[in-house]
Write a protein that holds these residues in place. Sequence first.
Motif, short mmCIF file in Angstrom:
data_model
loop_
_atom_site.label_atom_id
_atom_site.label_comp_id
_atom_site.label_asym_id
_atom_site.label_seq_id
_atom_site.Cartn_x
_atom_site.Cartn_y
_atom_site.Cartn_z
N ALA A 74 0.54 -0.82 0.07
CA ALA A 74 0.29 0.31 0.18
C ALA A 74 0.96 1.08 0.05
O ALA A 74 0.24 2.16 0.26
CB ALA A 74 -0.87 0.54 1.40
N ARG A 75 1.74 1.57 -0.27
CA ARG A 75 3.16 2.63 -0.68
C ARG A 75 2.75 3.31 -1.29
O ARG A 75 3.22 4.32 -1.94
CB ARG A 75 4.26 1.71 -0.48
N PHE A 76 2.07 2.46 -2.59
CA PHE A 76 2.39 3.61 -4.13
C PHE A 76 1.41 2.96 -4.56
O PHE A 76 -0.40 2.02 -4.68
CB PHE A 76 3.31 2.37 -5.26
N ASP A 77 0.39 3.99 -6.06
CA ASP A 77 -0.20 4.25 -6.92
C ASP A 77 -0.19 2.86 -7.32
O ASP A 77 0.20 2.21 -8.09
CB ASP A 77 -0.05 5.14 -7.49
N ARG A 78 -1.51 2.13 -7.51
CA ARG A 78 -2.02 0.97 -8.03
C ARG A 78 -2.25 0.92 -9.44
O ARG A 78 -1.44 -0.46 -9.62
CB ARG A 78 -3.10 0.10 -7.89
N THR A 79 -2.07 1.90 -9.90
CA THR A 79 -1.96 1.85 -11.15
C THR A 79 -0.31 2.15 -11.81
O THR A 79 -0.59 1.93 -13.12
CB THR A 79 -2.69 3.80 -12.40
N PHE A 80 0.53 2.84 -11.20
CA PHE A 80 1.84 2.97 -11.23
C PHE A 80 2.22 1.30 -11.35
O PHE A 80 3.03 0.81 -11.45
CB PHE A 80 2.57 4.01 -10.23
N ILE A 81 1.48 0.79 -10.40
CA ILE A 81 2.30 -0.47 -10.14
C ILE A 81 1.85 -1.50 -10.94
O ILE A 81 2.47 -2.29 -11.06
CB ILE A 81 1.27 -1.37 -8.54
N ASP A 82 0.61 -1.45 -11.40
CA ASP A 82 0.28 -2.01 -12.64
C ASP A 82 0.79 -2.18 -14.42
O ASP A 82 1.05 -3.18 -14.81
CB ASP A 82 -1.68 -1.50 -13.02
N SER A 83 1.22 -0.57 -14.27
CA SER A 83 2.37 -0.41 -15.36
C SER A 83 3.24 -0.71 -15.06
O SER A 83 4.02 -1.18 -16.03
CB SER A 83 2.37 1.37 -15.69
N LEU A 84 4.05 -0.87 -14.23
CA LEU A 84 5.07 -1.85 -14.03
C LEU A 84 5.47 -3.20 -15.08
O LEU A 84 5.99 -3.53 -15.29
CB LEU A 84 5.20 -1.95 -12.96
N ALA A 85 4.08 -4.03 -14.94
CA ALA A 85 4.38 -5.35 -15.65
C ALA A 85 4.71 -4.73 -17.08
O ALA A 85 5.36 -6.12 -17.52
CB ALA A 85 2.53 -5.78 -15.89
N ALA A 86 4.77 -3.69 -17.80
CA ALA A 86 5.01 -3.90 -19.42
C ALA A 86 6.31 -3.25 -18.62
O ALA A 86 7.01 -2.74 -20.20
CB ALA A 86 3.97 -2.68 -19.28
N PHE A 87 6.90 -2.71 -17.60
CA PHE A 87 8.65 -2.56 -17.86
C PHE A 87 9.54 -2.81 -18.54
O PHE A 87 9.96 -4.52 -18.10
CB PHE A 87 8.73 -2.08 -16.19
N ARG A 88 10.44 -1.93 -19.53
CA ARG A 88 11.66 -3.12 -20.07
C ARG A 88 11.93 -2.13 -19.99
O ARG A 88 12.02 -0.71 -21.10
CB ARG A 88 10.90 -3.58 -21.60
#
Length: 451
Positions: A74-88
């Motif tokens: 619960a430290r970070f915005d959930r939308t931001f965390i979701d975006s990390l799935a595509a991080f390259r």
Amino acid sequence: MSDPSPLLTDLYELSMLDAYAADGMDDIAVFELFFRALPPGRGFLVAAGLEQAVEFLETLRFGADELDWLRATARFDRTFIDSLAAFRFTGDVDAMPEGTVFFADEPVLRVTAPLPQAQLVETRLLNLIHFQTVIASKAARMVLAAGGRQLVDFGLRRAHGAEAGLLAARAGYLAGFDGTATVAAGRAFGIPLFGTMAHAFVQAYADEATAFRHFARSRPAGLTLLIDTYDTEAAARLVAALAPRLAAEGVTIAAVRIDSGDLGAHARAVRGILDAAGCAAIRIFASGGLDEAKIASLAGAPIDGYGVGTALATAADAPALDCAYKLQEYAGLPRRKRSEGKATWPGRKRVVRRHGPGGTIEADTIARLDEAVPGEDLLRPAMRGGSRVAGLPGLEAARGHARRALARLPEALRRLDPGRAEVTISPGLRALAREVDRALAERLARAAGLA
């Protein structure tokens, strides 16, 4: 090596990425990694760790379990965390090839990528480049001190963890060590493996002669016998008596190892015993608390090789260097840190080397990337568009590069009490720093007026 989790990072990297995402900050950023100063007794450093850095950038991914854990904090915005799935990582990397000799303040590696990508990789890049550079630089001093005698890494048991021991073996080999006792390093990197026997093996038998015979018959290839468990010179006489008997069985004693006491005095006595018995071909290998100073002090002793453990794997006299990874440009504008005692030179930079007679390193210049300065550019392409460039040198090529680089060191830098290399800041870079300072002062003044 297995890929580490992307969570092997500092918390503030993820905190900044969350904030960048909220503000739409994703323009191209340029970061440079450099070492602010050389520790006492060092006249140079040796770049190492680029191979592991490139592997890390190529394989950087957030797995489902890691994303689930981040959500649970619960430290970070959930939308931001979701975006990390595509991080390259999709950026470019320019770096000094592994094995390059370099000096303080010179950029060793430059990352050019969207700001979130370039920011997130900071901690692990520092972790990888710093450690292997520390070890390779220590190893290079031992290589110079050994003067061509064999050097073997014995450091795993004193290393600060498994990865450290493995990478220390790699960095030592890169800098000129002949091999390692660490079996996993032989498998992972193709480093030649060397090993002898422990005192426990000798103690487990009723007497040394029996221990030597059994070990010799079991492990005949490259046979090295440890002779200082009880009485070094007495054991040397045993070896001299045993050598012709084993030779009749087709077993050759390649070397003896001395691991304690006055290594020089013992080596001279053992050499005399072996030579008198017609065993001049048996080499003498020494180990036990060695570093470059002790190796240099043994230059006149009849020692053919050295095993080095703690001093190598921990770089005992200088285990940590002042290494930094700083923003130099964002959205096309040069940036400069002005912190007291930690100011940086702005913008993308070149490191240009001038050579003297015979190819000896004469001086380096740190300059703007677009500035015309004659000499050899030390930073080379390593990644483009998130993938390694074709022909990126491997470990053997890096080892050869290090050997040539050390051969080009001027005498003043080869000593254990070295001088300092000449490194200058170009006029263009100094001018750019003044421009950046003026622009920053104007922005601060405008901001103060609006406060």
